[in-house]
Design a protein around this motif. Structure first.
Motif, PDB file in Angstrom:
ATOM      1  N   ILE A 108       0.879  -1.169   0.000  1.00  0.00           N
ATOM      2  CA  ILE A 108       0.000   0.000   0.000  1.00  0.00           C
ATOM      3  C   ILE A 108       0.916   1.217   0.000  1.00  0.00           C
ATOM      4  N   LEU A 109       0.676   2.081  -0.961  1.00  0.00           N
ATOM      5  CA  LEU A 109       1.551   3.253  -1.094  1.00  0.00           C
ATOM      6  C   LEU A 109       0.830   4.467  -0.497  1.00  0.00           C
ATOM      7  N   GLY A 110       1.368   5.005   0.604  1.00  0.00           N
ATOM      8  CA  GLY A 110       0.752   6.166   1.250  1.00  0.00           C
ATOM      9  C   GLY A 110      -0.048   5.743   2.473  1.00  0.00           C
ATOM     10  N   LEU A 128       2.803  -1.356   4.169  1.00  0.00           N
ATOM     11  CA  LEU A 128       2.398   0.006   3.806  1.00  0.00           C
ATOM     12  C   LEU A 128       3.623   0.910   3.880  1.00  0.00           C
ATOM     13  N   LEU A 129       3.804   1.718   2.846  1.00  0.00           N
ATOM     14  CA  LEU A 129       4.960   2.615   2.798  1.00  0.00           C
ATOM     15  C   LEU A 129       4.475   4.068   2.897  1.00  0.00           C
ATOM     16  N   GLU A 130       4.941   4.787   3.899  1.00  0.00           N
ATOM     17  CA  GLU A 130       4.516   6.171   4.103  1.00  0.00           C
ATOM     18  C   GLU A 130       5.755   7.072   4.146  1.00  0.00           C
ATOM     19  N   ALA A 131       5.695   8.168   3.371  1.00  0.00           N
ATOM     20  CA  ALA A 131       6.878   9.035   3.240  1.00  0.00           C
ATOM     21  C   ALA A 131       7.234   9.753   4.555  1.00  0.00           C
ATOM     22  N   THR A 165       9.388   6.391   4.731  1.00  0.00           N
ATOM     23  CA  THR A 165       9.815   5.589   3.572  1.00  0.00           C
ATOM     24  C   THR A 165       9.146   6.147   2.321  1.00  0.00           C
ATOM     25  N   LYS A 166       9.908   6.963   1.623  1.00  0.00           N
ATOM     26  CA  LYS A 166       9.346   7.609   0.442  1.00  0.00           C
ATOM     27  C   LYS A 166       9.679   6.795  -0.804  1.00  0.00           C
ATOM     28  N   VAL A 167       8.655   6.539  -1.609  1.00  0.00           N
ATOM     29  CA  VAL A 167       8.894   5.814  -2.866  1.00  0.00           C
ATOM     30  C   VAL A 167       9.208   6.839  -3.948  1.00  0.00           C
ATOM     31  N   CYS A 209       0.916   8.669  10.156  1.00  0.00           N
ATOM     32  CA  CYS A 209      -0.153   8.065   9.348  1.00  0.00           C
ATOM     33  C   CYS A 209      -1.428   8.875   9.541  1.00  0.00           C
ATOM     34  N   GLY A 210      -2.047   9.294   8.459  1.00  0.00           N
ATOM     35  CA  GLY A 210      -3.277  10.103   8.554  1.00  0.00           C
ATOM     36  C   GLY A 210      -3.340  11.145   7.458  1.00  0.00           C
ATOM     37  N   GLY A 211      -2.222  11.384   6.768  1.00  0.00           N
ATOM     38  CA  GLY A 211      -2.209  12.355   5.661  1.00  0.00           C
ATOM     39  C   GLY A 211      -2.677  13.725   6.127  1.00  0.00           C
ATOM     40  N   TRP A 212      -3.697  14.271   5.446  1.00  0.00           N
ATOM     41  CA  TRP A 212      -4.153  15.637   5.755  1.00  0.00           C
ATOM     42  C   TRP A 212      -4.912  15.717   7.074  1.00  0.00           C
ATOM     43  N   ILE A 213      -5.274  14.590   7.643  1.00  0.00           N
ATOM     44  CA  ILE A 213      -6.019  14.635   8.913  1.00  0.00           C
ATOM     45  C   ILE A 213      -5.016  14.854  10.047  1.00  0.00           C
ATOM     46  N   GLY A 244      -6.800  19.873   8.992  1.00  0.00           N
ATOM     47  CA  GLY A 244      -7.454  19.358   7.782  1.00  0.00           C
ATOM     48  C   GLY A 244      -8.946  19.239   8.023  1.00  0.00           C
ATOM     49  N   PRO A 245      -9.520  18.056   7.747  1.00  0.00           N
ATOM     50  CA  PRO A 245     -10.963  17.894   7.913  1.00  0.00           C
ATOM     51  C   PRO A 245     -11.402  17.941   9.376  1.00  0.00           C
ATOM     52  N   ARG A 246     -12.681  18.267   9.596  1.00  0.00           N
ATOM     53  CA  ARG A 246     -13.209  18.294  10.972  1.00  0.00           C
ATOM     54  C   ARG A 246     -14.573  17.616  11.098  1.00  0.00           C
ATOM     55  N   ILE A 302       0.260  25.866   5.668  1.00  0.00           N
ATOM     56  CA  ILE A 302       0.040  26.017   4.219  1.00  0.00           C
ATOM     57  C   ILE A 302       0.023  24.600   3.653  1.00  0.00           C
ATOM     58  N   LEU A 303      -1.156  24.161   3.231  1.00  0.00           N
ATOM     59  CA  LEU A 303      -1.313  22.777   2.761  1.00  0.00           C
ATOM     60  C   LEU A 303      -1.156  22.761   1.237  1.00  0.00           C
ATOM     61  N   ASN A 304       0.072  22.439   0.845  1.00  0.00           N
ATOM     62  CA  ASN A 304       0.417  22.523  -0.571  1.00  0.00           C
ATOM     63  C   ASN A 304      -0.285  21.419  -1.375  1.00  0.00           C
ATOM     64  N   LYS A 305      -0.959  21.808  -2.446  1.00  0.00           N
ATOM     65  CA  LYS A 305      -1.649  20.861  -3.334  1.00  0.00           C
ATOM     66  C   LYS A 305      -2.435  19.819  -2.533  1.00  0.00           C
ATOM     67  N   CYS A 306      -3.341  20.297  -1.705  1.00  0.00           N
ATOM     68  CA  CYS A 306      -4.005  19.360  -0.788  1.00  0.00           C
ATOM     69  C   CYS A 306      -5.349  18.855  -1.281  1.00  0.00           C
ATOM     70  N   ILE A 307      -6.004  19.579  -2.214  1.00  0.00           N
ATOM     71  CA  ILE A 307      -7.334  19.103  -2.640  1.00  0.00           C
ATOM     72  C   ILE A 307      -7.395  18.989  -4.169  1.00  0.00           C
ATOM     73  N   VAL A 314      -6.491   4.278  -5.351  1.00  0.00           N
ATOM     74  CA  VAL A 314      -7.410   4.701  -4.296  1.00  0.00           C
ATOM     75  C   VAL A 314      -6.985   6.100  -3.842  1.00  0.00           C
ATOM     76  N   GLY A 315      -7.729   6.685  -2.903  1.00  0.00           N
ATOM     77  CA  GLY A 315      -7.380   8.035  -2.420  1.00  0.00           C
ATOM     78  C   GLY A 315      -8.242   9.085  -3.081  1.00  0.00           C
ATOM     79  N   SER A 316      -8.092  10.320  -2.629  1.00  0.00           N
ATOM     80  CA  SER A 316      -9.041  11.383  -2.997  1.00  0.00           C
ATOM     81  C   SER A 316      -8.901  11.895  -4.428  1.00  0.00           C
ATOM     82  N   VAL A 355     -13.701  13.504  -3.143  1.00  0.00           N
ATOM     83  CA  VAL A 355     -12.640  14.179  -2.365  1.00  0.00           C
ATOM     84  C   VAL A 355     -12.860  14.107  -0.851  1.00  0.00           C
ATOM     85  N   GLY A 356     -14.034  13.672  -0.390  1.00  0.00           N
ATOM     86  CA  GLY A 356     -14.317  13.694   1.045  1.00  0.00           C
ATOM     87  C   GLY A 356     -13.910  12.394   1.738  1.00  0.00           C
ATOM     88  N   ILE A 357     -13.969  12.419   3.046  1.00  0.00           N
ATOM     89  CA  ILE A 357     -13.578  11.252   3.853  1.00  0.00           C
ATOM     90  C   ILE A 357     -14.396  10.015   3.462  1.00  0.00           C
TER      91      ILE A 357
HETATM   92  C1  LIG Z   1      -8.031  21.511   4.500  1.00  0.00           C
HETATM   93  C2  LIG Z   1      -8.868  20.290   4.248  1.00  0.00           C
HETATM   94  C3  LIG Z   1     -10.117  20.187   4.839  1.00  0.00           C
HETATM   95  C4  LIG Z   1     -10.918  19.060   4.606  1.00  0.00           C
HETATM   96  N1  LIG Z   1     -12.123  18.970   5.234  1.00  0.00           N
HETATM   97  C5  LIG Z   1     -12.882  17.856   5.075  1.00  0.00           C
HETATM   98  C6  LIG Z   1     -14.055  17.656   5.848  1.00  0.00           C
HETATM   99  O1  LIG Z   1     -14.405  18.480   6.714  1.00  0.00           O
HETATM  100  N2  LIG Z   1     -14.785  16.522   5.626  1.00  0.00           N
HETATM  101  C7  LIG Z   1     -14.408  15.565   4.716  1.00  0.00           C
HETATM  102  O2  LIG Z   1     -15.128  14.572   4.542  1.00  0.00           O
HETATM  103  N3  LIG Z   1     -13.248  15.701   4.012  1.00  0.00           N
HETATM  104  C8  LIG Z   1     -12.480  16.804   4.181  1.00  0.00           C
HETATM  105  N4  LIG Z   1     -11.268  16.918   3.519  1.00  0.00           N
HETATM  106  C9  LIG Z   1     -10.839  15.825   2.610  1.00  0.00           C
HETATM  107  C10 LIG Z   1     -10.099  14.672   3.340  1.00  0.00           C
HETATM  108  O3  LIG Z   1      -9.203  15.183   4.259  1.00  0.00           O
HETATM  109  C11 LIG Z   1      -9.400  13.828   2.290  1.00  0.00           C
HETATM  110  O4  LIG Z   1     -10.381  13.207   1.474  1.00  0.00           O
HETATM  111  C12 LIG Z   1      -8.527  12.686   2.819  1.00  0.00           C
HETATM  112  O5  LIG Z   1      -7.784  13.069   3.943  1.00  0.00           O
HETATM  113  C13 LIG Z   1      -7.599  12.245   1.693  1.00  0.00           C
HETATM  114  O6  LIG Z   1      -6.877  11.123   2.068  1.00  0.00           O
HETATM  115  P1  LIG Z   1      -5.869  10.391   1.050  1.00  0.00           P
HETATM  116  O7  LIG Z   1      -5.348   9.190   1.734  1.00  0.00           O
HETATM  117  O8  LIG Z   1      -6.535  10.225  -0.253  1.00  0.00           O
HETATM  118  O9  LIG Z   1      -4.715  11.440   0.776  1.00  0.00           O
HETATM  119  P2  LIG Z   1      -3.584  12.070   1.705  1.00  0.00           P
HETATM  120  O10 LIG Z   1      -4.144  12.495   2.994  1.00  0.00           O
HETATM  121  O11 LIG Z   1      -2.925  13.081   0.831  1.00  0.00           O
HETATM  122  O12 LIG Z   1      -2.575  10.859   1.982  1.00  0.00           O
HETATM  123  C14 LIG Z   1      -1.562  10.489   1.082  1.00  0.00           C
HETATM  124  C15 LIG Z   1      -0.384   9.963   1.882  1.00  0.00           C
HETATM  125  O13 LIG Z   1       0.626   9.537   0.970  1.00  0.00           O
HETATM  126  C16 LIG Z   1       1.903   9.910   1.488  1.00  0.00           C
HETATM  127  N5  LIG Z   1       2.855   9.991   0.360  1.00  0.00           N
HETATM  128  C17 LIG Z   1       2.924  10.956  -0.602  1.00  0.00           C
HETATM  129  N6  LIG Z   1       3.917  10.698  -1.471  1.00  0.00           N
HETATM  130  C18 LIG Z   1       4.490   9.527  -1.078  1.00  0.00           C
HETATM  131  C19 LIG Z   1       5.564   8.729  -1.582  1.00  0.00           C
HETATM  132  N7  LIG Z   1       6.259   9.086  -2.684  1.00  0.00           N
HETATM  133  N8  LIG Z   1       5.896   7.589  -0.908  1.00  0.00           N
HETATM  134  C20 LIG Z   1       5.192   7.209   0.198  1.00  0.00           C
HETATM  135  N9  LIG Z   1       4.176   7.934   0.718  1.00  0.00           N
HETATM  136  C21 LIG Z   1       3.814   9.074   0.097  1.00  0.00           C
HETATM  137  C22 LIG Z   1       1.630  11.255   2.143  1.00  0.00           C
HETATM  138  O14 LIG Z   1       2.643  11.587   3.067  1.00  0.00           O
HETATM  139  C23 LIG Z   1       0.266  11.019   2.777  1.00  0.00           C
HETATM  140  O15 LIG Z   1       0.377  10.521   4.083  1.00  0.00           O
HETATM  141  C24 LIG Z   1     -10.452  18.033   3.739  1.00  0.00           C
HETATM  142  C25 LIG Z   1      -9.186  18.136   3.141  1.00  0.00           C
HETATM  143  C26 LIG Z   1      -8.395  19.238   3.406  1.00  0.00           C
HETATM  144  C27 LIG Z   1      -7.023  19.309   2.792  1.00  0.00           C
END
Ligand SMILES: Cc1cc2nc3c(=O)[nH]c(=O)nc-3n(C[C@H](O)[C@H](O)[C@H](O)COP(=O)(O)OP(=O)(O)OC[C@H]3O[C@@H](n4cnc5c(N)ncnc54)[C@H](O)[C@@H]3O)c2cc1C
Length: 473
Positions: free
Chosen positions: A4-6, A33-36, A259-261, A40-44, A57-59, A414-419, A447-449, A454-456
């Motif tokens: 699992i990547l990420g 699972l490999l996480e950079a 562990t970044k791929v 664990c939790g990404g934007w959360i 991130g989300p609430r 500052i959440l760079n390229k987050c949505i 998989v992923g947003s 785009v939501g949880i």
């Molecule tokens: C500001 C904000 C507010 C939000 N509010 C809401 C809300 O209120 N309700 C709701 O339902 N949704 C909300 N969302 C959306 C929700 O947060 C996302 O849908 C969800 O968190 C996305 O998860 P993901 O796993 O797809 O992506 P990500 O969270 O981006 O996870 C990807 C993971 O991959 C890792 N990764 C990246 N590159 C590599 C690599 N090369 N090697 C290994 N690992 C890597 C990253 O470090 C990260 O941990 C919000 C999003 C944001 C940004």
């Protein structure tokens, strides 16, 4: 070995569903699972103190529909039922959502009665929008922007004051670019198939509902019975990925943090080599990629430039988040979810969430200001500092909410390229990406947003769908 990547919500949910489907036991398959990063939790991400919680991130999560109920099933299974803080229809955070127009905060109608009354800034009762829809001819299209669709069917005011701020709140995007299928797929199909939304609603009511059957947990049943509007998690949303991570660990999934791929090398249809930053590689028979599409695009570019290009075409936006805590006991805001600013106001902020009203166990007043999104670079420039975003947020808070108190604590991110932005044509593009993978027989699932919502709830449901599809193959 399946990789699992990420380790964001998408990656963790994939691990959860692979375990639930007994993939590892039945096939004697080791999961890793490999996480950079080291988290664990990404934007959360939640910052917790004894006085306040800052969500970066989300609430909140929506409990409605099959995908909302599916998340509640998962939460109960992870033992988090007691941590859920439900917001029911009579709660101010459910009843009072505002928009900021012409230097004034207006509450949006929240009841059927309100639809028949004139509510500023709308010049007529919202029921007139229905007449507009009945009058308008059908326009045959494959896809459209959500703004165009709503303007055509319901009028410009609804597009400007209801839909455009809603799109800012959901994906920090521009309704003039976002596909109508992102939020209103069914309504768009009604227009295309029946000539209008109201006509489609009536025809589908006559046909009867075709609800997907899903076995419901006690928690999901409670949410339905009590008609929850939204819910959050006590102690911060971070509790959710933390419980998922623990579940994966308890079930012998190997978690490799930091562990970044750097590159994915598809050896054949059942072998992939994952090259890590330190030069070492790991191999797997299949990978589930949950990293954002713009990152995956770089990982596959050497071997599959065409796939890489398709992935890179999904745009992303950057969001500034300013969390503020005011210690005063006296309430500084009226009870509400918060307010959004329609893009035609040309404000530097997208909106403000009144966290102390939505999230339990907070002292004082807690607010989150969201800035930028689709307009981040044009408003602030790519090199804007956190200090500058804080100044802008404070200026707006003082002017709109008339708050003069001193801030007791704050955090700026500052959440760079987050949505990802599901612009017109998004769903066709995702189909083309998945077709490419299928035609080339590449052992990868997406998989992923970036792809299916785009939501949880969407991200969790997408992981479930992809895993179950692989199980039945
Ligand atoms: C500001 C904000 C507010 C939000 N509010 C809401 C809300 O209120 N309700 C709701 O339902 N949704 C909300 N969302 C959306 C929700 O947060 C996302 O849908 C969800 O968190 C996305 O998860 P993901 O796993 O797809 O992506 P990500 O969270 O981006 O996870 C990807 C993971 O991959 C890792 N990764 C990246 N590159 C590599 C690599 N090369 N090697 C290994 N690992 C890597 C990253 O470090 C990260 O941990 C919000 C999003 C944001 C940004």
């Amino acid at each position: 070995m399946a990789a699992i990547l990420g380790g964001g919500l998408g990656g963790l949910s994939t691990g959860y569903y692979l375990l639930k489907n007994n993939i590892s036991n039945n096939n004697n398959l080791k999961l890793f699972l490999l996480e950079a990063t080291d988290y664990c939790g990404g934007w959360i991400k939640s910052i917790k103190t004894k006085d306040y919680i800052f969500e970066q991130g989300p609430r909140t999560i929506r409990p409605r529909g099959a995908i909302g109920l599916n998340t509640l099933n998962m939460l109960q299974d992870l033992g988090l039922s007691e941590h859920i803080a439900a917001i029911k229809p009579d709660h101010p955070a459910a009843r009072n959502r505002m928009i900021y127009v012409n230097n004034t905060l207006y509450s949006l109608p929240s009841s059927l009665k309100g639809v028949f009354q004139k509510n500023e800034p709308f010049s007529k009762p919202l029921i007139y929008a229905a007449f507009n829809d009945l009058k308008q001819p059908q326009k045959e299209l494959k896809d459209d922007s959500i703004y165009n669709f709503v303007e055509r069917r319901f009028g410009k005011e609804i597009a400007d004051y209801a839909i455009s701020p809603m799109i800012c709140g959901i994906c920090a995007g521009d309704a003039k670019e976002i596909s109508v299928k992102f939020l209103m797929k069914t309504l768009f199909e009604y227009e295309q198939n029946y000539g209008g939304v109201i006509k489609g609603v009536v025809k589908s009511m006559l046909k009867g509902k075709n609800e997907e059957s899903l076995e419901l947990s006690e928690l999901a049943k409670r949410a339905q019975e009590e008609k929850w509007s939204i819910y959050t998690i006590k102690g911060g949303l971070e509790t959710f990925p933390a419980a998922m991570k623990q579940y994966l660990k308890d079930n012998n999934v190997d978690l490799y943090l930091n562990t970044k791929v750097e590159e994915i090398d598809f050896v054949d249809s059942s072998m992939v080599r994952l090259k890590k930053t330190n030069g070492e590689s790991m191999t797997a028979t299949h990978i589930y990629s949950s990293v954002p599409s713009h990152i995956l695009s770089k990982l596959v570019i050497k071997q599959h430039p065409q796939l890489s290009e398709l992935l890179s075409e999904i745009p992303f936006v950057t969001v500034g988040i300013v969390n503020l805590y005011f210690a005063s006991d006296k309430p500084l805001i009226e009870p509400a979810f918060g307010f959004l600013v329609p893009p035609i106001e040309n404000s530097p902020i997208l909106g403000v969430v009144f966290d102390s009203c939505c999230i339990p166990d907070q002292k004082g007043t807690v607010l989150t200001v969201m800035l930028g999104g689709r307009w981040f670079n044009e408003k602030f420039g790519a090199d804007v500092t956190k200090e500058r975003l804080y100044e802008i947020a404070m200026k707006e808070i003082k002017s709109i909410l008339k708050i003069q108190d001193k801030v007791a604590a704050f955090n700026v991110s500052i959440l760079n390229k987050c949505i990802p932005q599901y612009v017109i044509g998004h769903y066709d593009r995702v189909n083309r990406i998945r077709e490419y993978i299928q035609n080339k027989n590449l052992p990868i699932s997406l998989v992923g947003s970036s792809y299916d919502g785009v939501g949880i709830n969407d991200v969790i449901y997408s992981a479930k769908t992809q895993v179950e599809r692989d199980v039945t193959k």
